[in-house]
Design an enzyme around this catalytic site. Structure first.
Site, mmCIF file in Angstrom:
data_model
loop_
_atom_site.group_PDB
_atom_site.id
_atom_site.type_symbol
_atom_site.label_atom_id
_atom_site.label_comp_id
_atom_site.label_asym_id
_atom_site.label_seq_id
_atom_site.Cartn_x
_atom_site.Cartn_y
_atom_site.Cartn_z
ATOM 1 N N GLU A 96 0.780 -1.230 0.000
ATOM 2 C CA GLU A 96 0.000 0.000 0.000
ATOM 3 C C GLU A 96 0.819 1.291 0.000
ATOM 4 O O GLU A 96 0.354 2.305 -0.504
ATOM 5 C CB GLU A 96 -0.941 -0.001 1.231
ATOM 6 C CG GLU A 96 -1.969 -1.105 1.229
ATOM 7 C CD GLU A 96 -2.961 -0.979 0.075
ATOM 8 O OE1 GLU A 96 -3.347 0.169 -0.257
ATOM 9 O OE2 GLU A 96 -3.319 -2.018 -0.512
ATOM 10 N N SER A 467 -46.240 -30.690 40.735
ATOM 11 C CA SER A 467 -45.910 -31.017 42.123
ATOM 12 C C SER A 467 -44.625 -30.368 42.608
ATOM 13 O O SER A 467 -44.360 -30.360 43.816
ATOM 14 C CB SER A 467 -45.803 -32.540 42.279
ATOM 15 O OG SER A 467 -47.055 -33.150 42.061
#
Length: 830
Positions: A96, A467
């Site tokens: 770059e 229960s």
């Protein structure tokens, strides 16, 4: 030496040219300054440059530092300059901006070259942008190619170069640059493309990533490997030309294949339901910043327990699914795949779910079948362990009796390339565990697979607990004078009353009746009719009010006798919170998930301050328990037993040396004696009741209660020891029967047992010490009375102090301890 004469004409020409050059330079300088001052107001201030914030996604961690989830549109893993491998720096510099460390932000030769090319072609083919200019554009500007934007980019690059060092600029760039697949920065790119940490990348992989800034979409190695290879070769050639790598390194990397697939975040523990709960809790507080400001959330989750909970739930649901038969292949392919790659393409519409892998059967003969999975693996399905369960009505002895080539099925991978034939369960489940000392959620799984169904059944599914709700009623009964030795009639009953729409004929699950039954036995065996008579005797209104002590809301509870059978609509998290009161010795704690929230710099923005149970502290019960005059009159103190503390057996015992309570003490809602006695009753549920399967854990410090609702629609188990409390639920989202024999102790309990086997492995047994206010006496198991000295069948029983049994009687027919009927109690019809 005599000077050479200069022609006056030449002298005048040189003077004019010099004047023109100086004028041109001056004009350019003045023009540049004018442009700068014109554009300066649109440029960010230097202070703003210093306060650059990377858009970092929300990260969610377990309490022990394991990554649970990463939430945010952008994938970014910030890295420091010293943690960036040299080859990464070299690759980006070579590709770059090879003069990055020498220019001042603008590469003049490169920029002039771009201007000349643009003028010659009338197209902006070359931008001439340095890394600094790219950084300026990416952080503050738009990408369009216009002269005004380019000039702003140049001036901004000069400012950045003046404000930052080269290493700082490069670090910002490598963390900010977009590299495709929602990956921003090299750290995220390493994870997305290769599932690796940045420092573990090969040279070929580094060059592939460094090739991306030019065109992240068209050079994407996942979608366009050929273009990616070409650009990678350019990056490697530039690295070789600049002397960053040797020829042998170049050749090896250039010859490497482009092998990459998209990888998710490197999540260490699978907990998507937890992550979504975190997101939902914090989104109203932090808004959209939650997904980009780099917040770190530390939860109360224990990574080891979370893995165990996830495995336990899935194993339990798959076992249920196998019990109810094979539903057949999910699809059938007309042509067999030629290889693993083609198989993956053919299966792309069949998702991975709950650890199951979609696969195509390629062969089925004898006792074995083979299949190609969507993940590229080849699986062998042996008859005995992988296929036999799927026989129709038990008929079939060969692999071909179950599957055929071309069948699209799901498999559960096992060891050594083998797998079990499986199917995605239609049934669902939920599991949650808490620390009873402060309510911190240590594990949570809201269903079989989050990505198939995001409905979190731990907190969103309100179902009848059956229960498993009975312990809250029994605890209230102990405060009304009942004891574990109280005899209650277990016999048919028909009820009517204002709280019921019609005559009601409740039954026990087994449709058997056992006559007079001690409360200890009734709870262990889950006798419905005993619980109904008990609730009728203590009063519905009292029971509803008492149940709110455990964190339930009065509006959530039925105000009629069906409450005895657990017809409230409650979530698994609420049930776990209720059972935590028994586990911690009588304190109500509030379940919580988020321990703290930190910003991107590690500053704590939010921290939990949970109420903490302090068993050693002298904490009164809040609010005080109401006293029943009938209890006071009927209680028969034992001359040899210690007196109950002043006020009531439920009062907190006075401590000789009280412990200073924590800064935020949890409220005591039942006495330590009540919690201890209820825990002992629920230990019998495991030792000799409906949860005997938990005996496999070989521990004496566990207690709990099963739950099954009408028509076996919901199955539950909630249980605990002094260190952990957990609730398991199994049922269908669209309520229907789970099938005959599918009850809490058979369907939900295995999930709890699997989890506790891991959670308690290697840990010593831990039961809370017996508190003051508990006495032991020998009773007759036949009638619950104090035993005679020569009774060979006598057993020891625990009682609240001052509550030893008096004359024997059977409650439920108008007689016995605590049998006084409140005025609104429904009368039995025989």
């Amino acid at each position: 030496m005599r000077p050479i004469p200069v022609n006056p004409v030449y002298r005048r020409v040189l003077a004019v040219l010099a004047t023109l050059v100086v004028g041109l330079v001056g004009a350019i300088a003045i023009g540049g300054l004018a442009v700068y001052y014109y554009l300066a107001p649109t440029l960010p201030e230097v202070a703003q440059l210093r306060d650059i914030r990377l858009q970092v996604p929300l990260r969610v961690y377990s309490r022990d530092g394991r990554l649970l989830a990463q939430i945010g549109e952008q994938r970014r893993i910030p890295v420091r300059f010293e943690d960036i491998p040299k080859h990464v720096v070299d690759a980006f510099i070579a590709a770059e901006d090879d003069r990055f460390f020498t220019h001042g932000g603008i590469d003049t030769p490169g920029l002039l070259r771009a201007v000349i090319v643009t003028a010659a072609t009338h197209e902006a083919r070359q931008g001439g942008s340095t890394i600094t200019m790219q950084l300026a554009r990416n952080m503050f500007l738009t990408p369009e190619k216009q002269l005004r934007r380019k000039l702003r980019e140049i001036f901004l690059a000069l400012r950045i170069e003046h404000e930052f060092t080269k290493n700082e600029i490069l670090t910002l760039y490598l963390n900010k640059i977009f590299l495709g697949q929602r990956a921003y920065g090299v750290g995220a790119a390493a994870e997305v493309y290769y599932g690796k940490d940045l420092r573990d990348l090969t040279l070929a992989e580094i060059a592939t990533i460094a090739a991306l800034p030019k065109a992240p979409s068209t050079l994407n190695p996942i979608t366009n490997p050929d273009r990616a290879r070409q650009r990678r070769s350019y990056v490697l050639r530039r690295m070789l030309e600049k002397g960053y790598i040797r020829k042998a390194e170049h050749d090896e990397a250039d010859a490497a294949p482009i092998e990459t697939t998209e990888h998710g975040p490197q999540v260490e523990v699978d907990a998507p339901y937890v992550a979504e709960m975190v997101r939902e809790q914090l989104a109203p507080v932090y808004g959209e910043d939650l997904y980009s400001a780099g917040y770190k959330v530390v939860t109360t989750i224990d990574s080891r327990l979370q893995r165990s909970a996830d495995w336990s739930l899935r194993a339990t649901l798959l076992e249920y699914d196998r019990r109810h038969g094979y539903r057949g292949a999910v699809a059938h392919a007309q042509n067999l795949p030629a290889d693993a790659r083609q198989a993956a393409q053919m299966l792309e519409n069949f998702p991975f779910t709950g650890g199951l892998v979609p696969a195509i059967v390629t062969a089925a003969s004898g006792k074995t079948a083979t299949a190609l999975g969507r993940d590229g693996r080849t699986f062998t399905l042996p008859w005995d362990t992988g296929l036999a369960w799927a026989r129709h009505n038990g008929v079939g002895k060969q692999a071909s009796d179950v599957v055929a080539p071309g069948d699209v099925v799901y498999v559960l991978p096992a060891a050594n390339g083998s797998a079990l034939l499986a199917q995605v369960p239609q049934v669902q489940g939920a599991f949650v565990s808490l620390d009873p000392r402060d309510g911190g959620i240590s594990s949570l799984v809201g269903g079989f697979d989050f990505y198939t169904s995001k409905f979190n059944r731990v907190v969103q599914a309100r179902r009848q607990p059956g229960s498993s709700f009975k312990p809250f009623i029994y605890s209230g009964a102990l405060e009304r004078g009942y004891t574990p030795a109280t005899m209650i009639l277990d016999a048919p009953i028909v009820m009517e009353g204002s709280g019921l729409e019609s005559l009601w004929r409740p039954e026990n699950d087994a449709r058997h009746f056992y006559g007079p039954t001690r409360l200890r036995i009734a709870l262990a065996a889950s006798r419905n009719l005993v619980s109904l008579r008990l609730l009728r005797a203590i009063g519905v209104d009292y029971a509803v009010d008492y149940a709110t002590r455990f964190g339930f809301q009065s509006t959530e509870l039925p105000h009629n006798l069906t409450m005895a059978l657990g017809t409230a609509q409650l979530t698994p998290l609420q049930m776990a919170g209720g059972y935590a009161v028994f586990a911690n010795g009588g304190f109500r704690v509030t379940p919580y998930l988020i321990d703290r929230v930190e910003d991107g710099d590690g500053k704590v923005l939010m921290a939990a301050d949970p109420a903490i149970a302090c068993l050693e502290c002298s904490v009164p019960i809040e609010p005080p328990l109401p006293q029943d005059p009938a209890v006071q009159a009927q209680a028969t103190p034992d001359a040899d037993a210690p007196e109950a503390p002043a006020g009531s057996p439920a009062s907190a015992p006075a401590l000789a040396n009280p412990v200073r309570p924590p800064a935020h003490p949890a409220p005591r809602v039942i006495s330590a004696a009540n919690a201890y006695l209820m825990t002992d009753l629920m230990r019998d549920v495991i030792r000799r009741g409906t949860a005997r399967r938990a005996l496999a854990l070989k521990r004496d410090d566990i207690a709990g209660k099963t739950g099954t609702t009408n028509e076996h629609r919901d199955t539950w188990f909630s249980g605990f020891n002094a260190d952990i409390v957990a609730t398991a639920w199994v049922g269908f989202d669209q309520e229907r029967s789970l099938g005959a024999g599918e009850e809490g102790g058979h369907t939900a309990l295995p999930m709890w047992v699997y989890f506790m086997g891991e959670a308690l492995a290697g840990r010593p047994e831990h039961r809370l010490p017996q508190p003051e206010g508990i006495v032991s006496a020998r009773i007759s198991p036949v009638n619950g009375e104090l035993a005679k000295a020569n009774d060979p069948d006598a057993v020891f029983e625990l009682f609240l102090a001052g509550r030893l049994p008096g004359a024997g009687a059977v409650a439920g027919d108008g007689a016995g301890v605590g049998a006084a009927k409140p005025g609104n109690a429904e009368e039995p019809i025989f």
